[in-house]
Each structure stands twice: as C-alpha cells, then as structure tokens.
Design an enzyme around this catalytic site. Structure first.
Site, PDB file in Angstrom:
ATOM      1  N   GLU A 279      35.675  56.972 -91.486  1.00 47.05           N
ATOM      2  CA  GLU A 279      34.766  57.155 -90.345  1.00 47.05           C
ATOM      3  C   GLU A 279      34.604  55.792 -89.712  1.00 47.05           C
ATOM      4  O   GLU A 279      34.102  54.867 -90.351  1.00 47.05           O
ATOM      5  CB  GLU A 279      33.398  57.660 -90.818  1.00 47.05           C
ATOM      6  CG  GLU A 279      33.436  58.928 -91.643  1.00 47.05           C
ATOM      7  CD  GLU A 279      33.824  60.144 -90.837  1.00 47.05           C
ATOM      8  OE1 GLU A 279      33.755  60.078 -89.593  1.00 47.05           O
ATOM      9  OE2 GLU A 279      34.216  61.145 -91.437  1.00 47.05           O
ATOM     10  N   CYS A 313      26.288  54.051 -85.300  1.00 45.84           N
ATOM     11  CA  CYS A 313      27.657  54.310 -84.876  1.00 45.84           C
ATOM     12  C   CYS A 313      27.666  55.224 -83.655  1.00 45.84           C
ATOM     13  O   CYS A 313      28.567  55.186 -82.845  1.00 45.84           O
ATOM     14  CB  CYS A 313      28.447  54.924 -86.014  1.00 45.84           C
ATOM     15  SG  CYS A 313      27.440  55.939 -87.076  1.00 45.84           S
TER      16      CYS A 313
END
Ligand code: NAD
Length: 515
Positions: A279, A313
């Site tokens: 990720e 993020c």
C-alpha cells in the site's frame, strides 16, 4: 460495528485524556526491545521523539541485528504450524481479547500517538479505534474463510476448496497510523494462521510495542509474533529473508517498489514465491464542479487537506476546480485556512499539528519554494509555532497544468488548486496520473456523479464529503496503479492475500470402505 469514537467535546472525556497524557509522560522514554519469541533485548542506539518538542524522547531502541531477524523468522515459521492448527475460532477469540486489551488501555494509547507522532487527540483516538476494528473484523473474516470457498461437485466427485496459512508474514509498517496500520497488517497475518514478524517505522516503535503487547496479552504465542524495531536496513533484511512467505508493506512508493523488486529474487534453497501486499503513496485529487455546494465543500476540503498536517495517505493534495467557481472557492478556502488552529497536538481542537520530523518539514518547505518557481500564487498566512516541526498550512493556486507541486506526493499541509474548464477535463487529469489512491468529487448533479464514479481509477472515491477517514468494513481502503497492489485493507477480500488456496478432489464411488 466500528468502535465508537470518544466524545472529546465532553469535559470528563478531555480530563481522562489529560490524565492519560500525564501518566504517559511520567513513563517516558519507553524502552522498546527487540522481542524475538519472547526474548527481550533492550538498547538505546536510536530514539523516537515528540515532533512538537524534539527534545522529548518518547522511545529508545536498538535496531534488530541480522541474527535477530533470522531468529524471528525461524521462530515464526516454527510457531505457525501449531498456531494455524488451532483453527480460526480459537485464533479469533485471542484477537478479540487483544482488542479488549487495546480498549482497556485506550486513553494511554491515544496519548502515545499524540506524543510519538503528534496526532491530534481526535485522530489519535480514531487510530486506537481502527486498530480495535481491524482485530475484530479480521478475526470474524478468518472464521468465515475457514469454511472454504464455493466449488461445484458432481455425483461421484467431491470437490473442496480450503485456505491454508502461507507461513511467515513480514509486516513493514509506516508511522502515520502508528497503531492502526501496524495492527491491521499483523492481525490479518495472525487471524489466518501465519507467524508474524513486525518491523515498525523508526518514528513510531513505542506504538508498535503497545500493539504487540496487547496481542501477547490476548494469548498470541510469543514465537508467533516478534517485534524488530529498526530503520530501513532492518526492514530490508526482513523482507529479503528467504524464510518469509508474505510481505505486508505500507509506506512510500520508492520503498514499496524496492520491496517488490527484491521479493522477486529467489534465494538459494527458497522453495516458494514471496507475495507482496504493498500500500503506497498517492496524489489525491478533489474535483469541484461549478454546481457544488461550497458550504459543504470548503470545510470538507480544508479537513481533508490539512487535518493531521496532510499526513494521511488519503489526504487531499490537488484540487481541480471548475473555472466558473475557482475564484470564489479560492477566496473561501483562504478564509478556512485563516481559521485553522496550528499548534501542538496535545491542545484540544488543534487542526494542524507539526509534521513528523525535520526532513518532512524541509521537504514541504522545499515544495513551497518550487511552487513559487513554477509561478504559483502561495497563500500561507499566520505563523506556525517556532518549536517543533511545524509547517503552516498552504494553498497554492495559479500553477501551470504540468507542475511538480500539482503532480508529486508531498505528504504535508500543502494544497495545489488548479482550474479546469469542465469535470471531464478534471477526470482526464486524474486518469492520467500514475497514482490512484483516493479521490473526491463535489457536484449536485446525479448524472455527473454517475459519470465520474465510473471513470476514475482511484481505489476510494468520496462524493460530496471529506476524502479521509476510511472505516474498517465500510470503506475497504487501498489504491491502484503506483499507489498499491490493489488490495483493500478492512475489506472482504483482504485475508486472501495471507493464505494459499488448496483444492481437493475425491472420487467418492468407492468399492467398499477400509477402516
Ligand atoms: P517509508 O516508505 O519511508 O517507510 C515505511 C516503512 O518501510 C518503515 O518501517 C521503514 O523503516 C521501512 N523501510 C524503509 N526502507 C526500507 C527498505 N529498503 N526495505 C524494507 N523496508 C524499508 O514510508 P513512511 O514515511 O513511514 O510513510 C509515509 C508514506 O506511506 C507515504 O508515501 C504515504 O502515502 C504512504 N502510506 C500509504 C498508505 C496506504 O494505505 N496506501 C497508508 C499510510 C501511508
């Protein structure tokens, strides 16, 4: 089903948190050991510090040696057999007990995230809640997975599909969700019967220790979960170990790509392929159409871009605004920025805390300089506190279409605003980006919403709301393209990354039974 957030607006809750912070401060610095199969080795070569007051040492630790990495992987491999044999129900009960441990220590753990990562209270509390959610969600999912997959059987032939643990999971975690992300990746590995070795971010080893302590207290055998504090080198040694089967990584694109590359190499004697769940970063765009309700859009954009200093993020970092409303939105966003509270994370109601470390402060400041060089108009009002790694929230408008500031991940409180002639032009820009993590759209026209939702490549699209704060089971989270391997943390398919599928086909037309 998600753990309810604390109601920080209530005075007794705030008192609880203030007391927890005082309790934690009296314990600092924490000593974070290398913890291999229950053996502790303490050290103090490295430290994590409070980003708001870098003289305050939050944790001391020494990086794991290669021999400790090797011992942790071997112990996890050995332990995984018995751990997997216990069955998903038994493991789920242990993970649920670990969730209970986190719940019991909740104020202290939130205080730890405040100190170690400068998370404002609401964000720190949400981090603890998300860690709890991951434990409980993956525990339930693993039980369902153990029932196997649906396959067709014909008369005389019995087919079954079941999922087996892959072996050893190496977890390499970031600092920005210091409890939740580390806990989620570890929980997924454990729930599915793997042994796990955790390498936390060097900025947040104490938060990782708290997660590991909760899991051990819940009943995870010490050998099935080791903790290896350290920097990138320790992470590289771990993911390169031939005994690792699965790597769960969350962090920057550069490191993720390096891990993917190295994991494809076969070490001598290695008889399996490593699987990488990565990720990575993004450049999250919010499209604002001319018909958008700016009363909704302005606070949502400000929160998405500047909350936790833009270090989620999923944070908004590029705005693509219909030219008809660009001037109005710019003006109103400037007003919203003026109203942001930039201060220490421990102050209630703070919007923009310091960034994680000096290198991050320098990076964001450098992008502000680049923005000016690129001809952008920089709006950076007010002053940030002198002490600590603060960066004042910044809005940059009038950038050219091709612009480093508009296209690269910055990971700080800097928002680029660009005008577009239409939503379709904005969609084209987003679709042309190498990243595809989160995105947002503000529009009051259902036809526009329908068109955009089908056209954007992002892993998570938010319509007419803020674009951060994905909840376990409600918004499975993760990106595509260079933002990730397309896996969704907190979603129904995530655990499949940690198991291998096995099919057994049996001819049941036996000629007699042998017992
Ligand atoms: P980072 O890549 O610098 O570090 C992440 C982890 O990798 C740390 O534990 C670090 O020690 C380790 N590491 C560094 N070099 C390594 C190497 N060569 N081999 C193995 N491990 C190594 O990232 P960060 O600064 O901790 O986190 C910020 C980044 O993470 C941002 O890019 C952000 O977008 C991304 N992020 C993405 C998600 C997501 O879900 N997509 C979530 C959180 C953060």
């Amino acid at each position: 089903m998600n753990e309810p957030l604390l109601e920080i607006r209530r005075a007794p809750v705030r008192e609880l948190l203030v007391d927890a912070l005082a309790e934690l401060d009296a314990q600092l610095p924490w000593r974070v050991p290398v913890l291999v199969a229950g053996d502790r080795r303490e050290g103090a070569k490295l430290r994590s510090t409070d980003p708001g007051n870098p003289e305050r040492v939050v944790a001391e630790f020494s990086p794991a040696t290669d021999a400790e990495v090797d011992a942790a992987v071997r112990a996890a491999d050995e332990a995984s057999r018995a751990w997997s044999a216990r069955g998903a129900e038994a493991r789920a009960a242990i993970l649920s007990r670990a969730a209970g441990e986190l719940r019991r220590r909740r104020p202290l753990l939130a205080a730890l995230a405040v100190r170690e990562c400068a998370k404002p209270w609401a964000e720190a509390d949400a981090d603890v809640c998300e860690a709890i959610d991951f434990l409980e969600y993956y525990a339930q999912q693993a039980v369902a997975l153990e029932a196997g997959g649906a396959v067709v059987s014909l008369p005389g032939e019995r087919n079954t599909l079941h999922y087996a643990a892959r072996g050893v999971v190496a977890v390499v975690a970031p600092w920005n969700f210091p409890l939740a992300i580390a806990c989620g990746m570890v929980a997924a590995g454990l729930a599915t019967g793997n042994g796990v070795v955790l390498k936390p971010a060097e900025q947040s080893p104490a938060c990782a220790l708290a997660v590991v302590e909760a899991l051990h207290a819940g009943g995870v055998p010490p050998a099935a979960l080791s903790l290896l504090p350290g920097e990138g080198e320790t992470g590289a040694a771990l993911v390169g170990h031939p005994g690792v089967h699965t790597i769960a990584f969350t962090g920057s694109g550069a490191v993720g790509l390096e891990i993917l590359r190295r994991s494809a190499e076969l070490a001598p004697g290695q008889a399996h392929l490593k699987r990488v769940v990565a990720e990575m970063g993004g450049k999250n765009c919010v499209i604002v159409d001319a018909d958008a309700d700016l009363d909704d859009a302005v606070p949502a954009i400000a929160y998405s871009a500047f909350g936790f200093a833009g270090q989620k993020c999923s944070a908004a970092s590029r705005l693509l605004v219909h030219e008809r409303i660009a001037d109005t939105l710019t003006e109103r966003l400037r007003g919203a920025i003026d109203a942001l509270l930039v201060d220490q994370a421990q102050r209630f109601g703070v919007d923009v805390p310091p960034v994680i470390e000096q290198a991050a402060q320098n990076r964001v400041r450098e992008y502000t300089r680049v923005a000016r060089d690129e001809g952008g108009t920089v709006y950076q009002p007010g002053t940030a506190p002198e002490h600590g790694w603060f960066v004042a929230p910044t809005l940059v408008s009038n950038l050219p279409r091709r612009s480093r500031v508009a296209e690269e991940e910055i990971f700080g409180p800097l928002l680029a605003l660009q005008r577009v002639a239409s939503v379709d032009e904005a969609v084209e820009i987003v679709s042309g980006q190498p990243f595809a993590l989160t995105g947002g759209l503000f529009s009051r026209n259902p036809a526009t919403v329908e068109r955009v939702r089908g056209a954007l490549p992002v892993g998570n699209l938010y319509v007419n709301r803020h674009i951060t704060g994905a909840m376990v089971a409600r918004q499975p989270f993760g990106g595509n393209r260079l933002s990730g391997t397309g896996t969704k943390a907190g979603g129904p398919d995530y655990l499949l990354n940690f198991v291998e599928p096995r099919v057994v086909t049996e001819d049941t037309m036996r000629h007699g039974l042998v017992v």
